[in-house]
Design a protein around this motif. Structure first.
Motif, PDB file in Angstrom:
ATOM      1  N   GLU A 112       0.849  -1.196   0.000  1.00 54.09           N
ATOM      2  CA  GLU A 112       0.000   0.000   0.000  1.00 54.09           C
ATOM      3  C   GLU A 112       0.880   1.239   0.000  1.00 54.09           C
ATOM      4  OE1 GLU A 112      -3.568   1.829   2.826  1.00 54.09           O
ATOM      5  OE2 GLU A 112      -2.327   0.194   3.563  1.00 54.09           O
ATOM      6  N   PHE A 113       0.388   2.337  -0.563  1.00 52.70           N
ATOM      7  CA  PHE A 113       1.070   3.624  -0.530  1.00 52.70           C
ATOM      8  C   PHE A 113       0.159   4.620   0.162  1.00 52.70           C
ATOM      9  CE2 PHE A 113       1.521   7.866  -2.403  1.00 52.70           C
ATOM     10  CZ  PHE A 113       2.822   8.148  -2.034  1.00 52.70           C
ATOM     11  N   VAL A 114       0.715   5.343   1.126  1.00 50.27           N
ATOM     12  CA  VAL A 114      -0.033   6.360   1.855  1.00 50.27           C
ATOM     13  C   VAL A 114       0.614   7.707   1.580  1.00 50.27           C
ATOM     14  CG1 VAL A 114      -0.779   7.148   4.128  1.00 50.27           C
ATOM     15  CG2 VAL A 114      -0.571   4.697   3.676  1.00 50.27           C
ATOM     16  N   SER A 115      -0.150   8.645   1.063  1.00 44.73           N
ATOM     17  CA  SER A 115       0.359   9.986   0.788  1.00 44.73           C
ATOM     18  C   SER A 115       0.270  10.824   2.067  1.00 44.73           C
ATOM     19  CB  SER A 115      -0.459  10.631  -0.337  1.00 44.73           C
ATOM     20  OG  SER A 115       0.046  11.917  -0.604  1.00 44.73           O
ATOM     21  N   LEU A 116       1.426  11.310   2.523  1.00 45.65           N
ATOM     22  CA  LEU A 116       1.486  12.130   3.729  1.00 45.65           C
ATOM     23  C   LEU A 116       2.086  13.488   3.382  1.00 45.65           C
ATOM     24  CD1 LEU A 116       2.814   9.263   6.011  1.00 45.65           C
ATOM     25  CD2 LEU A 116       0.504  10.201   6.049  1.00 45.65           C
ATOM     26  N   ASP A 117       2.680  14.154   4.363  1.00 49.38           N
ATOM     27  CA  ASP A 117       3.338  15.429   4.095  1.00 49.38           C
ATOM     28  C   ASP A 117       4.730  15.177   3.521  1.00 49.38           C
ATOM     29  OD1 ASP A 117       4.379  14.347   6.390  1.00 49.38           O
ATOM     30  OD2 ASP A 117       4.239  16.157   7.582  1.00 49.38           O
ATOM     31  N   ALA A 118       5.368  16.225   3.071  1.00 50.04           N
ATOM     32  CA  ALA A 118       6.700  16.109   2.451  1.00 50.04           C
ATOM     33  C   ALA A 118       7.779  16.038   3.529  1.00 50.04           C
ATOM     34  CB  ALA A 118       6.948  17.290   1.519  1.00 50.04           C
ATOM     35  N   GLY A 119       7.936  14.863   4.110  1.00 49.84           N
ATOM     36  CA  GLY A 119       8.984  14.666   5.096  1.00 49.84           C
ATOM     37  C   GLY A 119       8.753  15.376   6.411  1.00 49.84           C
ATOM     38  N   GLY A 120       7.527  15.693   6.723  1.00 50.02           N
ATOM     39  CA  GLY A 120       7.225  16.443   7.933  1.00 50.02           C
ATOM     40  C   GLY A 120       6.703  15.597   9.073  1.00 50.02           C
ATOM     41  N   PRO A 150      16.169  15.652  12.940  1.00 48.03           N
ATOM     42  CA  PRO A 150      16.702  15.073  14.171  1.00 48.03           C
ATOM     43  C   PRO A 150      15.896  13.874  14.656  1.00 48.03           C
ATOM     44  CG  PRO A 150      15.670  17.194  14.621  1.00 48.03           C
ATOM     45  CD  PRO A 150      15.698  17.019  13.131  1.00 48.03           C
ATOM     46  N   GLY A 151      14.681  13.706  14.180  1.00 48.77           N
ATOM     47  CA  GLY A 151      13.846  12.572  14.560  1.00 48.77           C
ATOM     48  C   GLY A 151      14.401  11.237  14.129  1.00 48.77           C
ATOM     49  N   ILE A 152      15.284  11.217  13.140  1.00 50.87           N
ATOM     50  CA  ILE A 152      15.892   9.952  12.694  1.00 50.87           C
ATOM     51  C   ILE A 152      16.661   9.321  13.854  1.00 50.87           C
ATOM     52  CG2 ILE A 152      17.566   8.888  11.140  1.00 50.87           C
ATOM     53  CD1 ILE A 152      16.789  11.092   9.070  1.00 50.87           C
ATOM     54  N   ALA A 153      17.572  10.073  14.452  1.00 47.27           N
ATOM     55  CA  ALA A 153      18.358   9.555  15.575  1.00 47.27           C
ATOM     56  C   ALA A 153      17.509   9.432  16.839  1.00 47.27           C
ATOM     57  CB  ALA A 153      19.565  10.449  15.837  1.00 47.27           C
ATOM     58  N   ASN A 208      18.317  21.959  13.601  1.00 53.85           N
ATOM     59  CA  ASN A 208      16.895  21.655  13.390  1.00 53.85           C
ATOM     60  C   ASN A 208      16.249  21.159  14.681  1.00 53.85           C
ATOM     61  OD1 ASN A 208      16.833  22.423  10.719  1.00 53.85           O
ATOM     62  ND2 ASN A 208      17.189  20.374   9.933  1.00 53.85           N
ATOM     63  N   GLY A 209      16.983  20.378  15.454  1.00 50.84           N
ATOM     64  CA  GLY A 209      16.474  19.909  16.738  1.00 50.84           C
ATOM     65  C   GLY A 209      16.226  21.057  17.691  1.00 50.84           C
ATOM     66  N   ARG A 210      17.156  21.975  17.739  1.00 50.29           N
ATOM     67  CA  ARG A 210      16.994  23.151  18.600  1.00 50.29           C
ATOM     68  C   ARG A 210      15.820  23.999  18.134  1.00 50.29           C
ATOM     69  NH1 ARG A 210      22.773  25.964  19.242  1.00 50.29           N
ATOM     70  NH2 ARG A 210      21.471  27.449  20.393  1.00 50.29           N
ATOM     71  N   ALA A 211      15.699  24.188  16.837  1.00 50.64           N
ATOM     72  CA  ALA A 211      14.592  24.984  16.302  1.00 50.64           C
ATOM     73  C   ALA A 211      13.256  24.304  16.583  1.00 50.64           C
ATOM     74  CB  ALA A 211      14.771  25.194  14.797  1.00 50.64           C
ATOM     75  N   GLY A 212      13.231  22.980  16.455  1.00 52.31           N
ATOM     76  CA  GLY A 212      12.008  22.235  16.710  1.00 52.31           C
ATOM     77  C   GLY A 212      11.546  22.309  18.149  1.00 52.31           C
ATOM     78  N   SER A 213      12.488  22.560  19.069  1.00 53.35           N
ATOM     79  CA  SER A 213      12.106  22.680  20.479  1.00 53.35           C
ATOM     80  C   SER A 213      11.738  24.109  20.846  1.00 53.35           C
ATOM     81  CB  SER A 213      13.232  22.155  21.378  1.00 53.35           C
ATOM     82  OG  SER A 213      14.362  23.000  21.285  1.00 53.35           O
ATOM     83  N   GLY A 214      11.725  24.996  19.850  1.00 53.47           N
ATOM     84  CA  GLY A 214      11.250  26.361  20.069  1.00 53.47           C
ATOM     85  C   GLY A 214      12.311  27.401  20.341  1.00 53.47           C
ATOM     86  N   GLU A 215      13.574  27.014  20.248  1.00 63.58           N
ATOM     87  CA  GLU A 215      14.645  27.977  20.483  1.00 63.58           C
ATOM     88  C   GLU A 215      14.674  29.022  19.373  1.00 63.58           C
ATOM     89  OE1 GLU A 215      19.400  27.843  21.536  1.00 63.58           O
ATOM     90  OE2 GLU A 215      18.198  26.019  21.680  1.00 63.58           O
ATOM     91  N   ALA A 248      17.625  33.095  15.668  1.00 60.55           N
ATOM     92  CA  ALA A 248      18.786  33.993  15.710  1.00 60.55           C
ATOM     93  C   ALA A 248      19.835  33.474  16.695  1.00 60.55           C
ATOM     94  CB  ALA A 248      18.351  35.405  16.081  1.00 60.55           C
ATOM     95  N   ASP A 249      19.399  32.923  17.833  1.00 61.55           N
ATOM     96  CA  ASP A 249      20.339  32.377  18.820  1.00 61.55           C
ATOM     97  C   ASP A 249      21.040  31.138  18.277  1.00 61.55           C
ATOM     98  OD1 ASP A 249      19.578  34.365  20.598  1.00 61.55           O
ATOM     99  OD2 ASP A 249      18.168  33.072  21.683  1.00 61.55           O
ATOM    100  N   ILE A 250      20.279  30.291  17.588  1.00 60.29           N
ATOM    101  CA  ILE A 250      20.850  29.071  17.003  1.00 60.29           C
ATOM    102  C   ILE A 250      21.909  29.450  15.966  1.00 60.29           C
ATOM    103  CG2 ILE A 250      20.354  27.023  15.616  1.00 60.29           C
ATOM    104  CD1 ILE A 250      17.485  27.120  16.868  1.00 60.29           C
ATOM    105  N   ALA A 251      21.574  30.394  15.099  1.00 58.65           N
ATOM    106  CA  ALA A 251      22.513  30.822  14.060  1.00 58.65           C
ATOM    107  C   ALA A 251      23.758  31.454  14.666  1.00 58.65           C
ATOM    108  CB  ALA A 251      21.823  31.803  13.116  1.00 58.65           C
ATOM    109  N   LYS A 252      23.574  32.309  15.663  1.00 58.54           N
ATOM    110  CA  LYS A 252      24.719  32.973  16.297  1.00 58.54           C
ATOM    111  C   LYS A 252      25.643  31.942  16.946  1.00 58.54           C
ATOM    112  CE  LYS A 252      25.991  36.557  19.574  1.00 58.54           C
ATOM    113  NZ  LYS A 252      25.525  37.568  20.527  1.00 58.54           N
ATOM    114  N   ASP A 253      25.071  30.965  17.637  1.00 61.77           N
ATOM    115  CA  ASP A 253      25.882  29.918  18.263  1.00 61.77           C
ATOM    116  C   ASP A 253      26.679  29.144  17.212  1.00 61.77           C
ATOM    117  OD1 ASP A 253      24.868  30.626  20.740  1.00 61.77           O
ATOM    118  OD2 ASP A 253      23.519  28.894  20.891  1.00 61.77           O
TER     119      ASP A 253
END
Length: 130
Positions: free
Chosen positions: A21-29, A51-54, A106-113, A116-121
């Motif tokens: 079977e094939f199920v159409s979902l979102d684009a990798g989301g 980051p969900g892979i690991a 991406n993990g940091r961004a996904g947790s709501g950080e 600008a802080d992520i990029a600066k770090d």
């Protein structure tokens, strides 16, 4: 001209896989990740920087027949806005940025950080921000 196949058709033609079977979902989301982690699907197409892979002990399969095109980060700038500083900066970022860096950011961004802080770090850690 030879037609390029991809997706389920490509997996069947190039790798010889057959799906019940094939199920159409979102684009990798999040829908795809939830379907994978809950056992609703056994395979999905998600971004290698997710980051969900690991976090979910998923296995990334190698596309050794290059069925799926790479989706590299590519800066695009209007020609009339480019100068040596912009070119050098973008080249330095491109040379330093790794898939592992993107997964961590991406993990940091996904947790709501704050982005600008992520990029600066990252820029500081990479030695690109003085």
């Amino acid at each position: 001209m030879e037609e390029t196949v991809s997706g389920v058709v490509g997996l069947e033609e190039v790798y010889g896989l057959k799906f019940k079977e094939f199920v159409s979902l979102d684009a990798g989301g999040p829908l795809t990740m939830t379907a994978l982690t809950s056992g609703q699907v056994q395979a999905g197409d998600i971004f290698s920087t997710d980051p969900g892979i690991a976090e979910n002990d998923l296995v990334s399969l190698e596309d050794d027949k290059s069925l799926f095109a790479a989706e590299n980060i590519l800066p695009i700038v209007r020609t009339d806005k480019v100068d040596d500083t912009i070119t050098t900066t973008l080249n330095d970022v491109s040379a330093a940025l790794t898939t592992e860096d993107l997964i961590e950011m991406n993990g940091r961004a996904g947790s709501g950080e704050a982005l600008a802080d992520i990029a600066k770090d990252w820029l500081t850690d990479a030695g690109l921000l003085k």
